[in-house]
Each structure stands twice: as C-alpha cells, then as structure tokens.
Write a protein that holds these residues in place. Sequence first.
Motif, PDB file in Angstrom:
ATOM      1  N   ASP A  21       0.829  -1.213   0.000  1.00 11.60           N
ATOM      2  CA  ASP A  21       0.000   0.000   0.000  1.00 11.60           C
ATOM      3  C   ASP A  21       0.856   1.253   0.000  1.00 11.60           C
ATOM      4  N   ALA A  22       1.863   1.284   0.847  1.00  8.12           N
ATOM      5  CA  ALA A  22       2.734   2.457   0.939  1.00  8.12           C
ATOM      6  C   ALA A  22       3.533   2.651  -0.345  1.00  8.12           C
ATOM      7  N   ALA A  25       1.372   4.251  -2.929  1.00  5.38           N
ATOM      8  CA  ALA A  25       1.169   5.666  -2.615  1.00  5.38           C
ATOM      9  C   ALA A  25       2.388   6.506  -2.972  1.00  5.38           C
ATOM     10  N   GLY A  49      -5.510  -0.423  -2.231  1.00  7.33           N
ATOM     11  CA  GLY A  49      -5.753  -1.019  -0.918  1.00  7.33           C
ATOM     12  C   GLY A  49      -6.242  -2.452  -1.017  1.00  7.33           C
ATOM     13  N   GLY A  79      -2.833   3.076   4.476  1.00  6.61           N
ATOM     14  CA  GLY A  79      -3.713   4.223   4.277  1.00  6.61           C
ATOM     15  C   GLY A  79      -3.135   5.500   4.852  1.00  6.61           C
ATOM     16  N   ALA A  80      -2.399   5.378   5.952  1.00  8.34           N
ATOM     17  CA  ALA A  80      -1.724   6.560   6.505  1.00  8.34           C
ATOM     18  C   ALA A  80      -0.680   7.072   5.523  1.00  8.34           C
ATOM     19  N   PHE A  82      -0.801   6.600   2.302  1.00 12.02           N
ATOM     20  CA  PHE A  82      -1.575   7.130   1.173  1.00 12.02           C
ATOM     21  C   PHE A  82      -2.117   8.518   1.497  1.00 12.02           C
ATOM     22  N   ALA A  83      -2.615   8.715   2.708  1.00 13.00           N
ATOM     23  CA  ALA A  83      -3.123  10.034   3.112  1.00 13.00           C
ATOM     24  C   ALA A  83      -2.008  11.076   3.069  1.00 13.00           C
ATOM     25  N   ALA A 130      -7.554  13.991   2.202  1.00 15.46           N
ATOM     26  CA  ALA A 130      -6.448  13.039   2.329  1.00 15.46           C
ATOM     27  C   ALA A 130      -6.807  11.924   3.308  1.00 15.46           C
ATOM     28  N   LEU A 131      -7.415  12.268   4.422  1.00 14.42           N
ATOM     29  CA  LEU A 131      -7.822  11.247   5.394  1.00 14.42           C
ATOM     30  C   LEU A 131      -8.886  10.317   4.816  1.00 14.42           C
ATOM     31  N   GLY A 134      -7.172   7.790   2.815  1.00 14.37           N
ATOM     32  CA  GLY A 134      -6.516   6.843   3.698  1.00 14.37           C
ATOM     33  C   GLY A 134      -7.494   5.830   4.277  1.00 14.37           C
ATOM     34  N   TYR A 137      -8.286   2.995   1.889  1.00 16.68           N
ATOM     35  CA  TYR A 137      -7.339   1.879   1.889  1.00 16.68           C
ATOM     36  C   TYR A 137      -7.613   0.929   3.049  1.00 16.68           C
TER      37      TYR A 137
END
Length: 160
Positions: A21-22, A25, A49, A79-80, A82-83, A130-131, A134, A137
């Motif tokens: 995931d990271a 992103a 995700g 997701g963090a 990605f955000a 952005a959140l 996240g 994901y």
Amino acid sequence: MEPEAESAWDLDAVLVGAGVDAAIAVVAATLALPERVRWPAFAGVLAGGLLGGYLAGRLAAGSWRRRPRHGLLAGVVGGAAFALAVRWSFEPGTPPGALRPANYLLATAAGWFPSGFTARYDALIGVAAALAFGVLYAVEGALAAGAAPGDESGIVAVRE
C-alpha cells in the motif's frame, strides 16, 4: 478434536500488505505521468488497498475472522502513507502524476460549498480529503483480506 488456537497477529503479513500500500502511494505521488494516463492511474491507485489487503489476508491465512483483521491493520498503515502522499500532492510543484486527479476533484468540489466555508477551511478540506483516501485503503484492506483464501475447515463441520 479441537482446532489449534491461532496466534493473534502475523506481523509479516501486515508488513507485506502495508508495504505494498505504501509503495503504491509513494510511486503515485512521485512519478510524473502524461496527462492522458493520469485518470486511469488514479483509478488504479484508489484500488491499491485491495492488493495490500489481499496479500495481508493471504499470508495471514487462518479463519475468516483472522484475515480481515490483518487486512484492516495493513490498510490502516498503508492508508496513513496514502493520506500523506495525497496531502503532499496538493502542494505546489509536486510532480503531475496519478494523484493529480485528486487535486482536480478537490478544486472542482469547492464549488459545492459556500464560498465563506471554503475560504475559511481551505487547508482543513485538503486534510479531510487526504484522510478520506486513507480510510478507503483501510476499508479495502479489510474487505480484500476477508475475501482471500484461507483455512475454512472450521466453518462447516461434517459429522459421520
């Protein structure tokens, strides 16, 4: 005969899912793309995700209760990232890549709100967007991990 108790967490599975995931992103935020491929790439990034969650669930294996927990945790971590990538992509001078459509959506969605609202909360709207990406994901991770194949022998017991 009772089934063996499953260990609580398989951290390798979570790290693999979150790492995928990271990585998606980071590549989406840093790789410049031609204009004609940005929207399809954005759609692919939004579905990223699912890949991380599937991998986390597949590697964690176990029961259908165990896999979504791993996918959710991998999705939260990924997701963090990605955000943060989406929020960074809103800054001036960032490469026009797969996250540029997020900028477009946010800029055109500002017309849906009263002008005083957008003027007052402009930075917070970007953070909220952005959140939201996240959280997407995290939800995708849990769903894909639950759908990943695992040990389903405990669901149906056949008596002879």
